[in-house]
Design an enzyme around this catalytic site. Structure first.
Site, PDB file in Angstrom:
ATOM      1  CB  VAL A 133      -0.962   0.007   1.209  1.00 28.65           C
ATOM      2  CG1 VAL A 133      -1.899  -1.177   1.147  1.00 28.65           C
ATOM      3  CG2 VAL A 133      -0.174  -0.024   2.522  1.00 28.65           C
ATOM      4  CD  GLU A 134       0.400   5.337   3.161  1.00 31.30           C
ATOM      5  OE1 GLU A 134       1.598   5.621   3.364  1.00 31.30           O
ATOM      6  OE2 GLU A 134      -0.502   5.615   3.956  1.00 31.30           O
ATOM      7  N   GLY A 135       1.921   3.081  -2.433  1.00 32.52           N
ATOM      8  CA  GLY A 135       3.010   2.981  -3.393  1.00 32.52           C
ATOM      9  C   GLY A 135       3.755   1.683  -3.201  1.00 32.52           C
TER      10      GLY A 135
END
Length: 825
Positions: A501-503
């Site tokens: 997640v988040e990149g």
């Protein structure tokens, strides 16, 4: 002799001027004076003197601006424009987001340590400390991860009520709206503590306090929007989620296909100009229980109802109540058996008014800029804090388990192979905690560190994964058997979620850390790029000329610094502090110069092609990351008062990081496509070969011993985890068992020496040995009671769970409590 001395002086001035970055004019003058004296008094051959003057001539030309621009800057600018990689508007906005902090100093080749060492220490206010000691402690006591993950697939209702009531969802919301208004450091400490107890709860709490409706409203919302939503978000009356990722646009979030069309429609029974939305989002945390959805979409205005000439207004962010007609929420994803609320959000012909746009209609098309500006803060806190809390808990439990678990008449933690694993776990936990706390303090000081946020996100989640893998290896059967007694399994399952997640981490490492850092943090590259793209050609040429001259001096300076520091093993570098950590400052300075030099050669020779050579970018990003994290370790050591007992941890962490920096530079040179340039760089970067070594076995033994015993260093390293001794908290129980083990070891040794070896004690199990030793007068009745209590506590930790087959069938957990009986691992 005079000629030789003058020649040495000539070389010395060149090296000194390059090393110290003396101005171009002064350098030229000094070299000219010495060269003239050498020519007039020296006895060297005329051809050699002529060659020196020919070599000196370009340096003179560099000081004559009109000649320099005509002969150097203008031709090179034409070449530079062809080399310059294409850059979309979204990439430009991402590069402009956030601030440049310590990462920028590392790009200079000669970091100014006073900027880091003079930065404020992370500190909790009395109110924040009271929250950690009060509501946070109570919440941890309420949590039972087995009940949450296996029986309920959700947090219990009383936990949901508690986190809303106590403001866990409102840590970033100002007090005037009913929030807690905590510092970034306090926010981080809360997440780390909860993560040591329940990964499900920490993930749930992290989202409302990270990139989402509250954060966006605080920075971009209208006063009306703030007054409407923030009090409800602070009280928990509204639960937020944020929809960005789509089935066809994951890491490439800028290409989201979800659309909003400005048009006329009906909203709450009235005709209005608004936006008709069609979208499909997935992986959205809190979506199944959300009451307000932050939504990113591409906005179109075909009828120009917003004014202006553009139909495609770009990515826009709006806030939409979940009960708006056309919205579909409620279904859930099931991420690796860890049931934090996560699921899809879909909408068909959802009509909302224009004032649903965060910041109002004037912010239409500004969504991507808003997202990347705020991501630099949230990404520094949420995942790094959760990963650090989990890693600390794993170190705390595993080091203690290795002390209480005996095999071959010895604690397993005394075996060299286990020692090395525990040392690696402890070193990584120290690095993660240093990066988390020092960077959080920088945020509290006003920074929005874009590149460090990517560094922390990638390395904290990767180190967290390594730590939990190591913990599973050491604890063996105890770690792999799920049940109420298992305190590792869910963290192990959740590790890949943080990676994703988040990149995604592969994207973050290969494209973001160095790709963004090389442009934002480099002192000259962004200036050159802006000058090359300037539509005013004369102004652009003048700006490019100034940047180019600075860049040339910067590159030469770092080449010389890299060479001299490598040759002298950084002995010529003056550390900002004295003491046992001084050498690590010197080594970071050395690698900073080598990194800056390698970066310049790579960008100059490969140009836009470097963007496609992702492995090269990743390795340079690793070097930058290792220097950054080593700097955080040194600052963290200072912040904690230079605790002498922590030095083995500091040395292990710095050696591990700097050794990796060396190896990644070496790998970069091995794989550099222009081979003669690779050889040229190697002469300046590794003139003596690879000289830096990884942590030694002796050091690993010290670190393992430090955390496997009840020491102050162990408590500092694992500070902030939930370690209260109570029946369901395994971290507290394993610590209690370790203390009993330390107290019992002299008695166990007495039984072994006076009983087992002499034949007076023949029992094979400890309870039998204790009984025979007591009967034989080897130990007293009181000592026997102490050993029985020790054995009981240790076996309670070592026991694992078993179930009736029917209890493990799908759906059975929801209807019955598992009856389990203890078995020895």
């Amino acid at each position: 002799m005079v000629s030789f001395l003058l020649f040495l002086l000539f070389v010395g001035i060149v090296l000194w001027a390059s090393y110290r970055k003396v101005g171009l004019g002064l350098t030229t003058l000094a070299i000219g004076v010495v060269l003239a004296a050498y020519t007039l008094t020296g006895t060297a051959a005329p051809w050699w003197k002529t060659a020196l003057w020919i070599a000196y001539a370009p340096l003179v030309l560099l000081n004559v601006a009109p000649l320099r621009i005509r002969l150097l800057s203008r031709p090179f600018l034409r070449v530079y424009k062809r080399m310059l990689p294409t850059m979309s508007s979204t990439e430009q906005e991402a590069l402009a987001a956030g601030t440049v902090w310590w990462d920028g100093e590392l790009f200079t080749g000669h970091p100014d340590w006073s900027k880091l060492l003079g930065a404020a220490q992370p500190k909790l206010s009395a109110e924040e400390q009271a929250f950690l000691d009060g509501p946070c402690e109570v919440l941890c006591r309420m949590l039972d991860e087995w009940d949450i993950t296996h029986r309920r697939a959700d947090l219990p209702p009383e936990v949901w009520d508690f986190v809303k009531k106590e403001g866990f969802f409102a840590m970033i919301i100002p007090k005037k709206y009913g929030g807690l208004e905590f510092s970034a450091y306090a926010h981080s400490c809360v997440l780390a503590k909860v993560a040591s107890r329940s990964p499900t709860a920490s993930a749930t709490i992290a989202v409302p306090n990270s990139l989402g409706p509250a954060e966006l409203l605080l920075h971009y919302g209208t006063e009306q929007q703030k007054n409407r939503y923030l009090p409800r978000l602070a009280s928990g009356e509204d639960v937020p989620c944020f929809g960005l990722t789509a089935p066809r646009a994951g890491s490439d979030a800028a290409s989201i296909p979800d659309t909003g069309v400005v048009c006329k429609g009906t909203y709450q029974g009235r005709e209005a100009i608004g936006i008709r939305l069609n979208f499909s989002k997935r992986y959205i945390t809190l979506a199944p229980v959300a009451t307000v959805v932050g939504l990113a979409f591409r906005l179109f205005d075909p009828d120009r109802l917003l004014g202006g000439e553009k139909s495609d207004r770009g990515i826009t962010v709006a806030l939409i109540p979940s009960d708006t007609p056309g919205m579909r929420l409620g279904r859930r994803h099931f991420p690796l058996n860890v049931p934090f609320q996560n699921g899809p959000v879909e909408g068909k012909d959802v009509f909302v008014p224009l004032d649903a746009i965060v910041g109002g209609p004037k912010m239409a098309g500004q969504g991507w800029r808003m997202l990347v500006e705020q991501l630099s803060v949230g990404r520094c806190i949420s995942l790094p804090s959760n990963s650090t809390g989990g890693a600390k808990g794993a170190v705390y439990s595993t080091a203690a388990y290795a002390r209480i678990r005996r095999q071959f008449n010895s604690p397993i933690g005394k075996f060299e192979g286990v020692e090395s694993v525990i040392a690696r776990m402890a070193g990584m936990a120290y690095i993660m905690d240093a990066g988390r706390s020092v960077t959080a303090a920088a945020i509290d000081g006003g920074e929005k560190p874009a590149v460090p946020s990517a560094i922390l996100k990638y390395h904290c989640t990767e180190m967290g994964r390594t730590v939990v893998n190591d913990a599973m290896d050491v604890q063996g059967g105890k770690g792999i058997c799920l049940g109420p007694r298992n305190y590792l399994g869910r963290g192990y399952q959740l590790a890949p979620v943080g990676i994703t997640v988040e990149g995604a981490n592969i994207l973050t490492r290969n494209l973001i850390i160095f790709g963004q850092g090389a442009v934002r943090c480099h002192p000259w590259v962004l200036k050159e790029m802006n000058a090359a793209r300037d539509h005013d050609r004369q102004r652009g040429l003048a700006d490019f000329d100034r940047a180019l001259v600075g860049h040339i001096g910067y590159t030469i300076s770092n080449a010389v610094r890299s060479l001299l520091r490598a040759l002298t093993m950084s002995r010529i570098v003056r550390a900002p502090l004295s003491g046992p950590t001084a050498r690590y400052y010197e080594h970071i300075n050395r690698f900073s110069a080598s990194f800056a030099f390698a970066t310049d050669v790579a960008m100059l020779s490969l140009g836009g092609y470097l963007k496609k050579k992702e492995n090269l970018s990743a390795r340079l990003g690793d070097v930058l990351s290792c220097m950054y994290l080593a700097s955080m370790v040194l600052k963290h050591y200072e912040n904690q008062g230079r605790q002498q007992a922590d030095l083995p941890l500091v040395e292990y962490a710095c050696r591990m990081l700097l050794y990796r920096a060396q190896e990644q530079l070496h790998s970069f040179l091995r794989n550099f496509p222009v081979r003669w340039l690779a050889g040229f760089m190697r002469m300046f970067i590794f003139p003596r070969g690879l000289t830096y070594s990884a942590p030694a076995d002796r050091l690993a033994r010290k670190v393992a011993d430090l955390v496997s015993n009840p020491t102050e260093a162990r408590e500092r390293l694992c500070g902030g985890v939930y370690r209260t001794v109570e029946p369901t908290n395994h971290l507290g129980l394993v610590q209690e068992a370790m203390l009993l083990t330390v107290a019992a070891e002299p008695l166990l040794k007495r039984i072994r020496v006076e009983g087992t070896k002499t034949g007076r004690v023949t029992a094979l199990d400890l309870p039998g040995q204790v009984g025979e030793a007591e009967a034989g007068g080897i130990i007293s009745a009181e000592e026997a009671a102490q050993l029985r209590e020790y054995d009981r506590k240790v076996m309670e930790i070592i026991h694992v769970d078993d179930f009736d087959s029917a209890e493990l069938a799908a759906g059975a957990a929801a209807t019955s409590k598992p009856a389990f009986k203890a078995q020895v691992a």
